[in-house]
Design a protein around this motif. Structure first.
Motif, PDB file in Angstrom:
ATOM      1  N   ALA A 285    -143.426 -48.246  24.434  1.00  0.00           N
ATOM      2  CA  ALA A 285    -142.947 -47.096  23.674  1.00  0.00           C
ATOM      3  C   ALA A 285    -144.040 -46.041  23.642  1.00  0.00           C
ATOM      4  O   ALA A 285    -145.142 -46.298  23.143  1.00  0.00           O
ATOM      5  N   THR A 315    -132.743 -49.441  20.493  1.00  0.00           N
ATOM      6  CA  THR A 315    -133.229 -49.687  21.851  1.00  0.00           C
ATOM      7  C   THR A 315    -133.716 -51.124  22.010  1.00  0.00           C
ATOM      8  O   THR A 315    -133.405 -51.812  22.999  1.00  0.00           O
ATOM      9  N   ALA A 324    -139.495 -46.739  26.489  1.00  0.00           N
ATOM     10  CA  ALA A 324    -138.827 -45.698  25.702  1.00  0.00           C
ATOM     11  C   ALA A 324    -139.853 -44.610  25.395  1.00  0.00           C
ATOM     12  O   ALA A 324    -141.048 -44.895  25.241  1.00  0.00           O
ATOM     13  N   ASP A 341    -134.604 -43.849  26.656  1.00  0.00           N
ATOM     14  CA  ASP A 341    -134.977 -45.183  27.136  1.00  0.00           C
ATOM     15  C   ASP A 341    -134.333 -45.422  28.504  1.00  0.00           C
ATOM     16  O   ASP A 341    -133.429 -44.701  28.923  1.00  0.00           O
TER      17      ASP A 341
END
Length: 412
Positions: A285, A315, A324, A341
């Motif tokens: 992320a 997600t 993401a 994502d």
């Protein structure tokens, strides 16, 4: 036919009624006394008829039917009028009783019937007095006619004032009832709004945190037989998630700012959220900030942080994504948040209905937050192509947002 009801009894109307009663009794007594004192012919009959007339008059106010029924009131007035006509035939002094009789007729009879009765009474008074005088002059007609006109003006004026007062009273009652209903509606709306707010907060924080704890504990369960060190790390991360959610719950109780925003900026909070998500779950992320940061209203910061939390939670739980990206854009008159994502995506037109067991309330909560701030929320996704979520919030609460322009957004 206008059948205006008699005004309801009040202290003022009761006092006026007693004054009218005393006037009738006084005029009857005056007629009898003058007949006796002057030694007029038929003085005994004058006294007797005056007494009978007074007795008939006294019976009326004591009968409830006279107060409730127009028909009973008309019959009583006819009896009183007949007694008065008999007295007028015996003595010219009875002409003065026409004045209080006019008030009774106008008060108890419908408007047209009352006007006819007053006219007939005035004509009878003029004719009776002229008969006793043995001559007729214009001056004889002035007194009874003027008395009748005054009675009509006074009674009709009073009735008009009473109707206006009654309408005003009913209007005040309606306004009071409306104000009470409005206060109740505002209270209900406030309760529903607060319930909706708490539902969004719980979904975006506690529910997502508990879901994260569940995923971490499942990972720890799977790793426990072969990799106890990894299992311990997952358990430690689940414990930290529980600590964070406990802090969120305590903030709900005291209604303070979300802990992720305490003593820090929105960008730092989003960066920390991405780092925590990447540490706890098998996903990369990243956070990006675009544009020069500007101070944002607290409501904007809370909404964007909660939306980012909910989007990343979705997600992790549903997208089966490897990476993401969360991007915060400062664009002068508005602020934007994008969450993209590379997961399996979905068909936005065929979302499952929200379910207390399976969830599905996230998107509705996001839209509710965005709508409350006058912004827009768009989602682009397709099976196998990942998901892109975009939020646009105006910095001027009174200014509407322009429609999203994908080409323009791509170059900013």
């Amino acid at each position: 036919m206008n059948t205006t009801a008699a005004p309801a009894s009040t202290p003022t109307t009761s006092a006026l009624a007693w004054c009218l009663h005393l006037l009738v009794v006084g005029l009857l007594a005056l007629t009898a006394v003058r007949a006796v004192a002057d030694g007029r012919p038929h003085a005994g009959w004058v006294v007797a008829v005056a007494a009978v007339c007074g007795l008939v008059y006294a019976v009326g106010p004591a009968l409830p039917a006279v107060r409730r029924s127009r028909r009973a009131a008309a019959l009583w007035l006819a009896a009183v009028g007949a007694g008065w006509l008999g007295l007028l035939g015996l003595s010219g002094d009875a002409v003065w009783l026409a004045f209080p009789l006019n008030f009774l007729q106008l008060h108890l009879l419908p408007r047209r019937a009352g006007l006819v009765a007053v006219t007939a009474t005035a004509a009878a008074a003029i004719a009776g007095y002229a008969a006793h005088q043995g001559t007729f002059g214009v001056a004889m007609a002035v007194g009874p006619a003027l008395g009748a006109a005054v009675a009509v003006a006074v009674v009709w004026g009073y009735q008009a004032l009473y109707r206006e007062s009654d309408q005003r009273r009913r209007l005040i009652e309606e306004l009071t009832a409306t104000r009470s209903d409005l206060a109740a509606a505002q209270h209900t709306a406030g309760v529903l709004a607060e319930r909706e707010r708490l539902a969004r907060e719980i979904h975006d924080t506690l529910a997502q945190g508990l879901s994260s704890i569940q995923l971490l504990l499942r990972a720890a369960e799977r790793a426990l037989p072969t990799a106890p060190d990894n299992a311990a790390r997952y358990v430690d991360q689940a414990r930290q998630a529980a600590v964070d959610n406990l802090a969120e719950a305590r903030r709900f109780v005291v209604a303070l700012t979300p802990p992720g925003l305490e003593g820090t900026t929105l960008a730092d909070a989003l960066e920390r959220l991405c780092a925590t998500t990447g540490t706890r779950h098998r996903i990369t992320a990243d956070f990006l900030r675009v544009g020069e940061p500007v101070p944002l209203p607290t409501a904007h910061e809370v909404a964007l942080l909660r939306i980012a939390q909910s989007a990343l939670a979705n997600t992790v739980r549903h997208a089966d994504a490897r990476s993401a990206t969360v991007t915060l854009h400062y664009r002068g008159d508005r602020v934007a948040l994008d969450v993209v994502d590379d997961g399996q995506g979905y068909d936005p037109d065929h979302l499952p209905a929200p379910d207390p067991e399976a969830g599905g309330f996230g998107l509705a909560a996001m839209r509710s937050r965005v709508d409350a701030l006058g912004g827009t929320l768009t989602i682009e996704s397709a099976p196998g192509d990942g998901t892109a979520l975009a939020v646009r919030l105006p910095l001027d609460p009174g200014g509407p947002l322009p429609a999203p322009d994908p080409a323009r957004e791509a170059h900013q």
